[in-house]
Design a protein around this motif. Sequence first.
Motif, PDB file in Angstrom:
ATOM      1  N   ILE A  30       3.941   6.197   4.951  1.00  0.00           N
ATOM      2  CA  ILE A  30       4.715   4.904   5.072  1.00  0.00           C
ATOM      3  C   ILE A  30       3.389   4.082   5.431  1.00  0.00           C
ATOM      4  CG2 ILE A  30       6.099   3.234   6.396  1.00  0.00           C
ATOM      5  CD1 ILE A  30       7.452   5.428   7.760  1.00  0.00           C
ATOM      6  N   PRO A  31       3.236   3.351   4.191  1.00  0.00           N
ATOM      7  CA  PRO A  31       1.932   2.480   4.102  1.00  0.00           C
ATOM      8  C   PRO A  31       2.094   1.219   5.055  1.00  0.00           C
ATOM      9  CG  PRO A  31       2.980   2.821   1.727  1.00  0.00           C
ATOM     10  CD  PRO A  31       3.875   3.398   2.920  1.00  0.00           C
ATOM     11  N   VAL A  32       1.012   0.634   5.536  1.00  0.00           N
ATOM     12  CA  VAL A  32       0.911  -0.419   6.269  1.00  0.00           C
ATOM     13  C   VAL A  32       1.712  -1.520   5.953  1.00  0.00           C
ATOM     14  CG1 VAL A  32      -0.283  -2.036   7.375  1.00  0.00           C
ATOM     15  CG2 VAL A  32      -1.283   0.162   7.656  1.00  0.00           C
ATOM     16  N   GLY A  33       2.599  -2.117   6.637  1.00  0.00           N
ATOM     17  CA  GLY A  33       3.360  -3.315   5.970  1.00  0.00           C
ATOM     18  C   GLY A  33       4.610  -3.006   5.315  1.00  0.00           C
ATOM     19  N   MET A 145       7.498   1.871  -6.710  1.00  0.00           N
ATOM     20  CA  MET A 145       6.390   1.867  -7.646  1.00  0.00           C
ATOM     21  C   MET A 145       5.232   0.970  -6.797  1.00  0.00           C
ATOM     22  SD  MET A 145       7.060   3.018 -10.531  1.00  0.00           S
ATOM     23  CE  MET A 145       8.325   3.308 -11.892  1.00  0.00           C
ATOM     24  N   SER A 146       5.455   0.275  -5.735  1.00  0.00           N
ATOM     25  CA  SER A 146       4.686  -0.544  -5.020  1.00  0.00           C
ATOM     26  C   SER A 146       4.110   0.451  -3.807  1.00  0.00           C
ATOM     27  CB  SER A 146       5.325  -1.574  -4.468  1.00  0.00           C
ATOM     28  OG  SER A 146       4.554  -2.401  -3.384  1.00  0.00           O
ATOM     29  N   ILE A 147       4.981   1.189  -3.359  1.00  0.00           N
ATOM     30  CA  ILE A 147       4.498   2.193  -2.353  1.00  0.00           C
ATOM     31  C   ILE A 147       3.524   3.110  -2.804  1.00  0.00           C
ATOM     32  CG2 ILE A 147       5.272   4.063  -0.700  1.00  0.00           C
ATOM     33  CD1 ILE A 147       7.960   2.399  -0.325  1.00  0.00           C
ATOM     34  N   ARG A 148       3.719   3.534  -3.990  1.00  0.00           N
ATOM     35  CA  ARG A 148       3.011   4.680  -4.544  1.00  0.00           C
ATOM     36  C   ARG A 148       1.588   4.346  -4.785  1.00  0.00           C
ATOM     37  NH1 ARG A 148       4.488   5.265 -10.926  1.00  0.00           N
ATOM     38  NH2 ARG A 148       3.648   3.336 -11.365  1.00  0.00           N
ATOM     39  N   LYS A 149       1.169   3.057  -4.632  1.00  0.00           N
ATOM     40  CA  LYS A 149      -0.186   2.419  -4.849  1.00  0.00           C
ATOM     41  C   LYS A 149      -0.924   2.908  -3.614  1.00  0.00           C
ATOM     42  CE  LYS A 149       1.251  -1.190  -7.891  1.00  0.00           C
ATOM     43  NZ  LYS A 149       1.314  -2.467  -8.028  1.00  0.00           N
ATOM     44  N   PHE A 150      -0.291   3.145  -2.498  1.00  0.00           N
ATOM     45  CA  PHE A 150      -0.621   2.942  -1.159  1.00  0.00           C
ATOM     46  C   PHE A 150      -0.942   4.445  -0.615  1.00  0.00           C
ATOM     47  CE2 PHE A 150       0.634  -1.267  -1.676  1.00  0.00           C
ATOM     48  CZ  PHE A 150      -0.644  -1.707  -1.478  1.00  0.00           C
ATOM     49  N   VAL A 151      -0.173   5.414  -1.307  1.00  0.00           N
ATOM     50  CA  VAL A 151      -0.195   6.794  -0.962  1.00  0.00           C
ATOM     51  C   VAL A 151      -1.033   7.829  -1.778  1.00  0.00           C
ATOM     52  CG1 VAL A 151       2.155   6.499   0.086  1.00  0.00           C
ATOM     53  CG2 VAL A 151       1.903   7.625  -2.198  1.00  0.00           C
TER      54      VAL A 151
END
Length: 151
Positions: A30-33, A145-151
Amino acid sequence: MHQTFSITENSRNTLSKFLQGYTLEQLNAIPVGYNNNLIWNIGHIVVVQQMLVYKLSGLPMMISDEMVEKFKRGTKPEQDATQADVEEIQSFLFETINQTKADLENKVFQHFQEFTTMNGFTIKTAEDAISFNVYHEAVHTGMMMSIRKFV
């Protein structure tokens, strides 16, 4: 409805690629934010389709009550998903859509409890629910698509 199912199947292929292309750790991150993760979004997509189409039609859903409780609107991941959870969600991606298509062809959906979505769209039939589901899946796929940028 043929085009609607075609779009849904394409969406489910995209979701399947997430399940196959990311590690269990990445799916659970779970990315920050953010309030949820990749696997929650996919589980949520499966659950909402079943609730919109089957539950509102007064018919049994293919998924368990436990799965509904983990992924329904307003929930967030309380614990990491296991590999067994990933495999179950993966199997439901296509089983649920194939069954919905067959049930629609067999005219199983005879009754429907009208429902107004959070964004004000009123769903009056199972066919409306199937169509609205395309929008719902797109919203959550965009989030992924947004979350995948941070994992």
